[in-house]
Write an enzyme that holds these catalytic residues in place. Structure first.
Site, PDB file in Angstrom:
ATOM      1  CG  LEU A 175      -1.955 -10.269 -35.926  1.00 44.02           C
ATOM      2  CD1 LEU A 175      -2.172 -11.789 -35.893  1.00 44.02           C
ATOM      3  CD2 LEU A 175      -3.232  -9.560 -36.359  1.00 44.02           C
ATOM      4  N   GLY A 234      -3.814  -5.255 -33.570  1.00 48.28           N
ATOM      5  CA  GLY A 234      -4.844  -5.638 -34.524  1.00 48.28           C
ATOM      6  C   GLY A 234      -5.423  -7.004 -34.205  1.00 48.28           C
ATOM      7  CB  ALA A 285       1.547  -0.469 -38.984  1.00 45.73           C
ATOM      8  CB  ALA A 286       1.291   4.287 -36.045  1.00 42.01           C
ATOM      9  CE1 TYR A 308      -0.554   8.600 -33.062  1.00 42.60           C
ATOM     10  CE2 TYR A 308      -1.743  10.655 -32.675  1.00 42.60           C
ATOM     11  CZ  TYR A 308      -1.610   9.455 -33.340  1.00 42.60           C
ATOM     12  OH  TYR A 308      -2.517   9.114 -34.298  1.00 42.60           O
ATOM     13  CG  ASN A 346     -11.380  12.621 -31.856  1.00 44.63           C
ATOM     14  OD1 ASN A 346     -10.787  13.606 -32.307  1.00 44.63           O
ATOM     15  ND2 ASN A 346     -11.254  12.236 -30.613  1.00 44.63           N
ATOM     16  NE  ARG A 362      -9.937  16.184 -28.672  1.00 49.46           N
ATOM     17  CZ  ARG A 362      -9.730  17.274 -27.929  1.00 49.46           C
ATOM     18  NH1 ARG A 362     -10.431  18.376 -28.137  1.00 49.46           N
ATOM     19  NH2 ARG A 362      -8.815  17.273 -26.974  1.00 49.46           N
ATOM     20  N   GLY A 398      -2.390  17.579 -21.912  1.00 51.08           N
ATOM     21  CA  GLY A 398      -2.164  17.532 -23.355  1.00 51.08           C
ATOM     22  C   GLY A 398      -3.422  17.573 -24.208  1.00 51.08           C
TER      23      GLY A 398
HETATM   24  N1  UDP Z   1     -12.272  11.871 -22.524  1.00 50.46           N
HETATM   25  C1  UDP Z   1     -12.941  11.904 -21.307  1.00 50.46           C
HETATM   26  N2  UDP Z   1     -13.017  10.752 -20.575  1.00 50.46           N
HETATM   27  C2  UDP Z   1     -12.454   9.582 -20.991  1.00 50.46           C
HETATM   28  C3  UDP Z   1     -11.785   9.548 -22.250  1.00 50.46           C
HETATM   29  C4  UDP Z   1     -11.711  10.727 -22.985  1.00 50.46           C
HETATM   30  O1  UDP Z   1     -13.457  12.950 -20.883  1.00 50.46           O
HETATM   31  O2  UDP Z   1     -12.542   8.583 -20.254  1.00 50.46           O
HETATM   32  C5  UDP Z   1     -12.193  13.099 -23.337  1.00 50.46           C
HETATM   33  C6  UDP Z   1     -10.784  13.528 -23.679  1.00 50.46           C
HETATM   34  O3  UDP Z   1     -10.265  14.363 -22.671  1.00 50.46           O
HETATM   35  C7  UDP Z   1     -10.997  14.251 -25.003  1.00 50.46           C
HETATM   36  C8  UDP Z   1     -12.198  13.543 -25.619  1.00 50.46           C
HETATM   37  O4  UDP Z   1     -12.818  12.821 -24.552  1.00 50.46           O
HETATM   38  O5  UDP Z   1     -11.358  15.602 -24.776  1.00 50.46           O
HETATM   39  C9  UDP Z   1     -11.807  12.540 -26.703  1.00 50.46           C
HETATM   40  O6  UDP Z   1     -10.769  11.716 -26.189  1.00 50.46           O
HETATM   41  P1  UDP Z   1     -10.261  10.437 -26.957  1.00 50.46           P
HETATM   42  O7  UDP Z   1      -9.212   9.813 -26.082  1.00 50.46           O
HETATM   43  O8  UDP Z   1     -11.412   9.591 -27.357  1.00 50.46           O
HETATM   44  O9  UDP Z   1      -9.615  10.997 -28.291  1.00 50.46           O
HETATM   45  P2  UDP Z   1      -8.497  12.140 -28.534  1.00 50.46           P
HETATM   46  O10 UDP Z   1      -9.245  13.411 -28.750  1.00 50.46           O
HETATM   47  O11 UDP Z   1      -7.596  12.161 -27.352  1.00 50.46           O
HETATM   48  O12 UDP Z   1      -7.818  11.663 -29.783  1.00 50.46           O
END
Ligand code: UDP
Length: 328
Positions: free
Chosen positions: A33, A36, A74-75, A141, A170, A221, A283
């Site tokens: 938790l 979660g 769980a991660a 990660y 995603n 994405r 990143g």
């Molecule tokens: N993103 C954004 N503004 C935010 C959060 C995310 O522009 O406040 C962008 C982020 O750079 C990525 C996409 O939205 O290109 C999805 O990000 P998210 O963190 O949801 O998932 P990720 O792809 O990192 O797993």
């Protein structure tokens, strides 16, 4: 089957628990938790509040428990944090999974489905992403998830474990019946953040980077509905092949840009959702979307949600009804 679901109180885990129960399985959730929500776990599931670091508790839970398999969600999942505090990620995501695998081996449990991620591919050389592309994670990660895939592969070869790694793209949306949804604290994901703007909880959404080599300059994405992910887990745990490690992408096969997500959320919510363009987030690969053919062929899985607008609509229904999430 009787199934142990580690991390079953989290976002993807809890949607999977409901699908497993609906599929006639017996479920025991094992969750500390820390992220979660107890409220997300149905009353018909068993619940053990515990940490995978607690090898004794794991053994006590599994030994003689009559379990047929495990699903492991769980991660820690904050990419930025994993860069700054990598060993926290290796401890939780890798070392604690080692505890789980040792307990499964000792108690004779021979099937597992593992939550992996498209982050194992890093910045892939081509799109869509097929499973055989190089695995070059660009942050801890992704590295920790790939390390677990390797542990699973080797355990499968050595002692007959059957493992399926599902590499999610995603995860998005909420249960169609509106009972559970996404509630992270702090929230870092695009769709819930956009919806928090629509709810008046944030002033605006920041668009991280508008100079990517994509048609509208923002990142692309593959947003896969969490109930489609749940269906993939059900089919995977039922169909695990003994002694084999298999990995599958789980995505829709379609990509949406950040601007497209914001536009779709504006349509769904009827809210203007102010956006401000800002710098790239370190990143972030420009584009990630799945070739989901392998899981389609192996488990006859296909996403039911193929329009991101509909996925966002399920998320919106949940966030609007639960503006404080599960209320913590
Ligand atoms: N993103 C954004 N503004 C935010 C959060 C995310 O522009 O406040 C962008 C982020 O750079 C990525 C996409 O939205 O290109 C999805 O990000 P998210 O963190 O949801 O998932 P990720 O792809 O990192 O797993």
């Amino acid at each position: 089957m009787k199934l142990l679901v580690c991390g079953g109180a989290g976002y993807v885990g809890s949607h999977c628990v409901r699908r497993l129960l609906a599929g006639g399985h017996e479920v025991v959730v094992f969750d500390n938790l820390c992220a979660g929500h107890r409220e997300a776990v149905p009353a018909s599931a068993g619940f053990v509040e515990g940490d995978l670091a607690d090898a004794d508790l794991l053994r006590r839970t599994l030994d003689g428990g009559g379990f047929d398999g495990a699903l492991h969600f769980a991660a820690f999942l904050n990419v930025g944090e994993s860069v700054n505090v990598p060993l926290k990620y290796y401890r939780n995501n890798v070392a604690n999974t080692l505890n789980l695998l040792e307990a499964l081996e000792a108690s004779g449990v021979r099937r597992i489905v593992f939550s992996s991620t498209c982050a194992v591919y890093g910045e892939p050389p081509e799109m869509p992403i097929r499973e055989d592309l190089p695995k070059n994670p660009i942050n801890p990660y992704g590295t920790t998830k790939l390390a677990v895939e390797w542990m699973l592969r080797d355990a499968c070869a050595a002692w007959g474990l059957g493992a399926v790694a599902l590499r999610y793209f995603n995860a998005a949306g909420a249960s169609a019946d509106g009972v559970i949804g996404e509630d992270h604290d702090p929230e870092i994901h695009l769709i819930p953040l956009v919806l928090q703007v629509a709810l008046g909880q944030r002033e605006k959404i920041f668009i991280f980077g508008t100079d990517y080599p994509t048609p509208d300059g923002t990142c692309i994405r593959d947003y896969v509905h969490v109930e489609d992910l749940a269906e993939a887990h059900l089919r995977a745990i039922e169909g695990v092949a003994p002694g084999r490690f298999e990995a599958f992408n789980v995505g829709t096969g379609r990509g949406n840009s950040v601007r497209e997500i914001i536009a779709a959320a504006r349509e769904v919510t009827g809210h203007a959702i102010p956006a401000e363009e800002t710098d790239r987030r370190p990143g972030d690969p420009p584009m990630l979307y799945a070739a989901p053919d392998k899981i389609g062929a192996r488990f006859d899985w296909a996403p039911r949600y193929t329009e991101v607008r509909e996925t966002i609509a399920t998320a919106w229904a949940w966030h609007r009804a639960n503006p404080r999430g599960f209320g913590k």
